[in-house]
Design an enzyme around this catalytic site. Structure first.
Site, PDB file in Angstrom:
ATOM      1  N   HIS A   4      -3.803  -4.967  -0.141  1.00 32.89           N
ATOM      2  CA  HIS A   4      -3.381  -5.493   1.156  1.00 32.89           C
ATOM      3  C   HIS A   4      -3.469  -7.018   1.171  1.00 32.89           C
ATOM      4  O   HIS A   4      -4.535  -7.556   1.441  1.00 32.89           O
ATOM      5  CB  HIS A   4      -4.277  -4.931   2.264  1.00 32.89           C
TER       6      HIS A   4
ATOM      7  N   GLU B 160      -2.499  -8.959   3.404  1.00 38.68           N
ATOM      8  CA  GLU B 160      -2.808  -9.421   4.769  1.00 38.68           C
ATOM      9  C   GLU B 160      -4.296  -9.316   5.083  1.00 38.68           C
ATOM     10  O   GLU B 160      -4.746  -9.827   6.101  1.00 38.68           O
ATOM     11  CB  GLU B 160      -1.961  -8.631   5.789  1.00 38.68           C
TER      12      GLU B 160
ATOM     13  N   CYS C 254       0.832  -1.215   0.000  1.00 37.15           N
ATOM     14  CA  CYS C 254       0.000   0.000   0.000  1.00 37.15           C
ATOM     15  C   CYS C 254       0.861   1.256   0.000  1.00 37.15           C
ATOM     16  O   CYS C 254       1.548   1.519  -0.970  1.00 37.15           O
ATOM     17  CB  CYS C 254      -0.994  -0.019   1.160  1.00 37.15           C
TER      18      CYS C 254
END
Lengths: 203, 263
Positions: free
Chosen positions: A183, A185, A79
């Site tokens: 992202h 994650e 990001c």
């Protein structure tokens, strides 16, 4: 050991938790020496480019990241971490790290139905093969939250794209640096796979 | 193409799912972490946890829940309920939530939105608004009024004006909850949702009244919402996430695939 760079840019614990879940040893640190001598570095972040760059400079972490990169350490930006890897961001006209020549424009959306930030799940299309993207299938969605996007000067440094009115780079890379605008994650199983591939990547 | 999001809301009291949530399969009754993990594995796009714990000294339990969820569920989730200060927000974000959900406290103190937005970024601040249909009047030109305390206290604030103000103050997203539609399961408040979606340029999540995938389709198209919040239709086992998603995607909406194999 994966070193997660702490530069006060948003929630780093979500990257840590994903790596813990996958069983990869990791630590979050603001320590310059630990970053420059790291085995592997993840450089996450949300927030403003200007604020992030100020902190990176003040603490010497920008130098440490450049140092790690030049040593051949695998580095992954996420990001804001992807955006500051370029030369410049349109956000507050901020000079950035310049590992990848290019800049970060803001979405200029003519269509009033499209919202800013670009927030949610979007399909990512692999444009160029990369070890980290090897498990991404056509149509796989990843989670994005951003108003600016990374645009390398050299198109061959764009590994994946996504579409939001315009087609924009979603993953970029150069040598031992790889960076995603989305992202991993927060992108469920497909995202975790990408982190696993980074942990096992030998550039 | 950006997909429309399917979001589910879980009410949590003292660390357990609220009794109002009646599940069909009894295995994980009461455990918000188990429920969140199940929905994550089935392909839900996002979760909202609403802390309805009455006494503030028991709120630490919620922090444990947030942290447990964050260790096992790798999709974005927000936490709301009882967040009055930037410190409150900071605690749930540090515990692993992606976003905070502010509602009544923001109406009483709009500075909370701007302070939280400055501290954590707009993407982390969701302004949730409870709205009652009152009919157009001098103070309420849209005919929709902001209420707080679960709908009991009218605030004399126009909902469309409040949505715009929330955006200006730095909210990154809006949840528009219709008190009239809430619990009816007869469909979302389309007019309200659309009015607000047209008035702002941040994503709008429609809430209240969703009973069928058809209702969701309606609010995601006519209502121009970016996401639909669902609760009982999913919790009661009437629809699975896969059924909802295949319905919406068969009707032509861009939807993230459901039921990915979990690592």
């Amino acid at each position: 050991m994966i070193t997660i760079v702490d530069y006060e840019a948003g929630n780093l614990t979500s990257v840590k938790r994903a790596l813990d879940f996958l069983g990869f040893e990791n630590r979050i640190t603001p320590d310059v020496d630990l970053v420059s001598r790291a085995e592997r570095v993840i450089f996450p972040g949300v927030g403003r480019a200007r604020t992030a760059m100020n902190i990176l400079r003040k603490r010497g972490l920008g130098e440490a990241l450049l140092d790690a990169f030049s040593r051949g350490t695998p580095v992954m930006g996420i990001c804001l971490g992807a955006q500051v890897a370029l030369s410049r961001s349109e956000e507050d006209d901020t000079p950035c790290l310049g590992i990848i020549p290019g800049y970060c424009p803001r979405f200029a959306l003519d269509n009033p139905d499209l919202k800013i930030p670009h927030m949610g799940w979007n399909q990512v299309r692999v444009e160029k093969e990369h070890y980290i993207l090897k498990d991404v299938n056509p149509g796989d969605e990843f989670y994005f939250v951003h108003s600016y996007y990374p645009q390398p000067e050299d198109e061959s440094q764009v590994y994946a794209t996504a579409g939001y009115e315009t087609v924009f780079p979603a993953a970029i890379g150069r040598e031992n640096l790889f960076a995603t605008q989305f992202h991993p994650e927060k992108s469920g199983p497909v995202g975790l796979n990408l982190l696993k591939n980074f942990a096992e990547w030998r550039p | 193409m950006l997909t429309k999001r399917v979001i589910s809301c879980l009410d949590v009291r003292d660390g357990k799912l609220a009794k109002s949530i009646k599940f069909v399969d009894t295995k994980d009754i009461g455990d918000p972490v188990e429920r969140a993990r199940k929905y994550y594995q089935e392909g839900l796009d996002e979760l909202v946890f609403y802390d309805i714990t009455a006494s503030s000294d028991r709120r630490d339990i919620m922090i444990d829940v947030v942290s447990e969820v964050a260790s096992q569920v790798f999709i974005p989730f927000s936490v709301g309920g009882g967040l009055r200060t930037v410190e409150d927000c900071s605690r749930v974000l540090l515990a692993g939530a992606e976003k905070v959900n502010v509602n009544s406290a923001a109406v009483k103190n709009p500075g909370l939105i701007s302070e939280a937005s400055r501290a954590f970024g707009a993407q982390a601040v969701v302004l949730s608004m409870d709205v009652l249909r009152v009919g157009p009047g001098p103070e309420i030109p849209s005919g929709y009024e902001i209420v707080i305390n679960g709908g009991r206290t009218p605030m004399g604030i126009d909902a469309v004006a409040w949505a715009r103000r929330g955006e200006d103050l730095g909210a990154g997203e809006l949840v528009v909850n219709s008190i009239d539609a809430d619990g009816t399961r007869e469909g979302y408040e389309i007019t309200l949702t659309r009015m607000i979606a047209d008035a702002v340029r941040i994503p709008v999540i429609a809430s209240g009244g969703g009973g069928t995938p058809g209702h969701m389709f309606e609010v995601l198209t006519e209502g121009r919402a970016d996401a639909a919040l669902i609760a009982s239709m999913l919790h009661y086992g009437e629809y699975t996430i896969a059924e909802i998603k295949s319905y919406l995607s068969n009707r032509g909406l861009p939807i993230r695939k459901a039921g990915m194999p979990v690592t």
